[in-house]
Design an enzyme around this catalytic site. Structure first.
Site, PDB file in Angstrom:
ATOM      1  N   ARG A  72      21.627  70.903  16.037  1.00  0.00           N
ATOM      2  CA  ARG A  72      21.189  70.002  17.098  1.00  0.00           C
ATOM      3  C   ARG A  72      20.525  70.815  18.211  1.00  0.00           C
ATOM      4  NH1 ARG A  72      20.162  64.652  18.206  1.00  0.00           N
ATOM      5  NH2 ARG A  72      21.270  63.864  20.015  1.00  0.00           N
ATOM      6  N   THR A  83      16.168  61.597  12.580  1.00  0.00           N
ATOM      7  CA  THR A  83      15.752  60.658  12.252  1.00  0.00           C
ATOM      8  C   THR A  83      14.822  60.390  11.181  1.00  0.00           C
ATOM      9  OG1 THR A  83      16.275  60.310  14.266  1.00  0.00           O
ATOM     10  CG2 THR A  83      15.564  59.135  12.935  1.00  0.00           C
ATOM     11  N   THR A 136      15.693  65.256  13.209  1.00  0.00           N
ATOM     12  CA  THR A 136      14.955  64.323  14.055  1.00  0.00           C
ATOM     13  C   THR A 136      14.132  64.999  15.146  1.00  0.00           C
ATOM     14  OG1 THR A 136      15.257  62.382  15.496  1.00  0.00           O
ATOM     15  CG2 THR A 136      16.933  64.069  15.645  1.00  0.00           C
ATOM     16  N   ASN A 138      13.839  62.832  17.626  1.00  0.00           N
ATOM     17  CA  ASN A 138      14.369  61.724  18.408  1.00  0.00           C
ATOM     18  C   ASN A 138      13.452  60.518  18.282  1.00  0.00           C
ATOM     19  OD1 ASN A 138      16.088  60.190  19.911  1.00  0.00           O
ATOM     20  ND2 ASN A 138      15.227  60.834  21.873  1.00  0.00           N
ATOM     21  N   ASP A 153      18.680  61.729  24.673  1.00  0.00           N
ATOM     22  CA  ASP A 153      19.975  61.347  24.102  1.00  0.00           C
ATOM     23  C   ASP A 153      21.137  61.670  25.053  1.00  0.00           C
ATOM     24  OD1 ASP A 153      19.136  60.151  21.806  1.00  0.00           O
ATOM     25  OD2 ASP A 153      19.501  61.846  20.489  1.00  0.00           O
ATOM     26  N   SER A 180      24.760  62.577  19.527  1.00  0.00           N
ATOM     27  CA  SER A 180      23.858  62.027  18.506  1.00  0.00           C
ATOM     28  C   SER A 180      24.539  60.910  17.744  1.00  0.00           C
ATOM     29  CB  SER A 180      23.480  63.146  17.544  1.00  0.00           C
ATOM     30  OG  SER A 180      22.787  62.630  16.435  1.00  0.00           O
TER      31      SER A 180
HETATM   32  O1  DON Z   1      20.470  61.854  17.459  1.00  0.00           O
HETATM   33  C1  DON Z   1      20.282  60.663  17.671  1.00  0.00           C
HETATM   34  O2  DON Z   1      21.167  59.835  17.708  1.00  0.00           O
HETATM   35  C2  DON Z   1      18.856  60.177  17.858  1.00  0.00           C
HETATM   36  N1  DON Z   1      18.074  61.216  18.444  1.00  0.00           N
HETATM   37  C3  DON Z   1      18.322  59.705  16.552  1.00  0.00           C
HETATM   38  C4  DON Z   1      16.948  59.113  16.677  1.00  0.00           C
HETATM   39  C5  DON Z   1      16.546  58.335  15.515  1.00  0.00           C
HETATM   40  O3  DON Z   1      17.296  58.094  14.615  1.00  0.00           O
HETATM   41  C6  DON Z   1      15.169  57.806  15.512  1.00  0.00           C
HETATM   42  N2  DON Z   1      14.923  57.062  14.322  1.00  0.00           N
HETATM   43  N3  DON Z   1      14.531  55.977  14.186  1.00  0.00           N
END
Ligand code: DON
Length: 587
Positions: free
Chosen positions: A105, A395, A413, A415, A437, A466
């Site tokens: 992350r 994501t 991701t 994000n 986030d 996340s």
């Molecule tokens: O880590 C997370 O929860 C978010 N940054 C995830 C973002 C995400 O899934 C975007 N997809 N549609």
């Protein structure tokens, strides 16, 4: 009669010959039937990336080798989320049962601070945490892939970078979906509303992104070849000099140069200091199946196990798929788990998370006492549970299974779609906007409408909370299901519903993924369901219980799974029909 004609006989033989092949491998599909293959399957959001993974498996690489090549390929062919400039989680279970959760992350830069997105009056500056250089967390992807290779991979880093390098250098044909997203501000289907600008609008704010992805307005057409020469150079440097180049070499310098020029705060020291973390996977069980999932800083694993523990107390199977009573119970469960998420969860390196309490069966039975079978609880009435008192001490997604039975569930991701929108000048890759986030301000929703707490406030070096939930399910101690999805907070509920569909409603992995989904995240107090997902009668029955519905229906998630058929040991790939280019591939 028929065989009197020799030509017909030959045709018959040919057909028979082909049919006899089919049971061994159904190499590609997106349908109600899973892809089935004897050896290995890769399910990802992009057809080309899935094929890259299968090629690595065929060369003798294991699931971890394939995962590294797929992640790098997605960074080229699926720029909306595939990345070098983002971060994620990789859950690995080797055939001998060894399980590892790699947390790569992004982290907050050293100069980040709690109120960095607030103006002088203490108000959140619109888009400051989600668009541009200040929104960027220190990328973890390359370091995460390096760590995965060191721990469990068998192939050479250079060989795993090669397919991505070739795709960037020689290009690949732009799909119908990619052409559409890069030339408009809409998706092909209505998605869960996130309140951020569409890709064209976002990318056109940044000259380098506009030039590379939007070709300065001369938009890519379906079938045209998209070459990314700067990205190819970056991959070539990574190939020659190794993954550390990203954090210490020319690539690092290019990132920092852009940061300085555009008001970003990431420094060379930040990049040099980035470290992925090996974590112990979180474990729970549901109706005799073992659930292995991602621990904090993912909120997903905890919320998933908490919800499964609550739902285990009800006979969902006999209530029936999509019945009002079943859906009522699931919504009430989601509401409660998301209230706990907001209160308790954050980076365990910075806050004490009552993990054991939240995933304990006793806690779940306590929570279920507050669920009224006939009436929705208003979210405002829900206070987070007393998780600490149950604490005795404290994501895009792809799924891969190889021929030996090693499994990888990887969610990573930028994000938002195309992250912060900013592409590193001269390096050709997009940077994440993961800082959104974090809790920019308590009580103020982020881009996903999440109201978050103090446990997730910004501190230098901290990882934002996340929802990514890469998950592996075992049956009788054997690998059974590998699953995950993108979708911000909807990820958790997507993974939950796929698991319920498989275990309670006996669906195969493709059916379980394609079945209509819904989502509730405590606040805002609304149920979102997919187009055609709920009948009018079902909505009426749930409204009578007091549920409030979003006026907008959107599609939820893009789940990618692999299931093992316990009888034949075949690998069954399920790829979400919500993902335009999503495919499972196998051999
Ligand atoms: O880590 C997370 O929860 C978010 N940054 C995830 C973002 C995400 O899934 C975007 N997809 N549609």
């Amino acid at each position: 009669m028929f065989f009197r004609n020799r030509a017909f006989f030959l045709i018959f033989l040919l057909i028979f010959y082909f049919i006899s092949y089919i049971p061994y491998s159904k190499p590609q599909a997106a349908s109600l039937y899973p892809v089935y293959a004897k050896n290995g399957v890769v399910s990802s959001s992009d057809r080309i990336a899935s094929e890259v993974g299968v090629e690595i498996l065929k060369k003798g690489g294991n699931a971890v080798d394939a995962a590294i090549a797929v992640a790098l390929a997605l960074a080229v062919t699926y720029p909306t989320a595939g990345n070098l400039g983002g971060g994620g989680f990789m859950l690995i279970r080797m055939a001998d049962g060894k399980t590892t959760a790699i947390d790569y992350r992004e982290t907050a830069p050293a100069k980040a601070s709690r109120d960095m997105y607030l103006d002088r009056e203490g108000k959140v500056i619109p888009s400051s945490s989600s668009i541009g250089y200040l929104a960027v967390g220190i990328p973890g992807t390359v370091a995460g892939l390096k760590l995965a290779l060191e721990k469990y991979g068998t192939m050479k880093w250079q060989d795993l970078v090669e397919p991505a390098y070739r795709l960037a250098k020689d290009g690949f044909p732009v799909s119908y979906w990619l052409a559409h997203t890069l030339s408009t501000n809409t998706d092909l289907v209505d998605r869960f509303p996130r309140g951020v600008s569409g890709p064209r609008e976002l990318l056109s704010k940044f000259p380098e992104s506009k030039r590379i992805f939007l070709r300065d307005g001369n938009y890519y057409k379906v079938g045209e070849i998209l070459k990314q020469p700067e990205l190819a150079q970056t991959l070539e440097r990574l190939q020659k000099e190794g993954p550390d180049e990203f954090y210490q070499g020319t690539t690092a310098q290019l990132i920092v140069k852009d940061m300085k020029k555009h008001g970003g705060i990431i420094t060379l020291e930040d990049l040099k200091g980035y470290k992925p973390v090996v974590r112990e996977a979180l474990r729970g069980d549901y109706r005799g199946y073992e659930i292995i999932t991602m621990p904090p800083p993912s909120s997903g694993g905890i919320a998933l196990i908490e919800m499964l523990n609550i739902l285990e107390q009800y006979d969902l199977k006999s209530l029936g798929f999509n019945s009002s009573q079943r859906n009522h119970l699931i919504i009430e469960t989601m509401r409660r788990a998301f209230a706990d998420r907001a209160e308790f969860l954050g980076d365990p390196g910075f806050v004490k998370v009552p993990i054991k309490g939240l995933i304990s069966k006793n806690y779940a039975s306590q929570i279920s006492k507050s669920i009224n079978l006939n009436k929705a609880t208003q979210s405002q009435e829900i206070k987070p549970g007393q998780a600490f008192s149950y604490e005795s001490d404290s994501t895009t997604h792809f799924s891969i299974v190889d021929s030996m039975g090693n499994a990888v569930a990887n969610t990573y991701t930028l994000n938002g779609s195309y992250g912060s929108g900013a592409t590193v000048t001269g390096a050709g890759f997009l940077l994440n906007n993961e800082m959104d986030d974090f809790t920019a301000k308590i009580g103020v929703p982020n881009d996903y409408g999440l109201i978050q707490g103090d446990a997730n406030s910004i501190t230098a070096g901290k990882r934002p909370l996340s929802s990514m939930t890469p998950t592996i399910v075992l049956k009788d101690g054997k690998l059974f299901l590998v699953i995950g999805s993108p979708g911000g907070p909807t990820i958790i509920n997507t993974v939950l519903q796929v698991i319920l569909n498989v275990i309670d409603h006996n669906m195969n992995v493709q059916q379980a993924i394609d079945a209509p989904r819904f989502h509730h995240q405590w606040l805002p107090d609304i149920v979102v369901f997919e187009p055609y997902g709920f009948s009018l009668d079902l909505v009426d029955l749930l409204k009578n219980k007091g549920h409030i519905f979003s006026s907008k229906a959107g599609y939820i998630g893009n789940a990618q799974g692999v299931m093992i058929d316990p009888q034949t040991n075949f690998r069954l790939g399920g790829s979400d029909s919500r993902g335009a280019d999503a495919r499972s591939a196998g051999y």
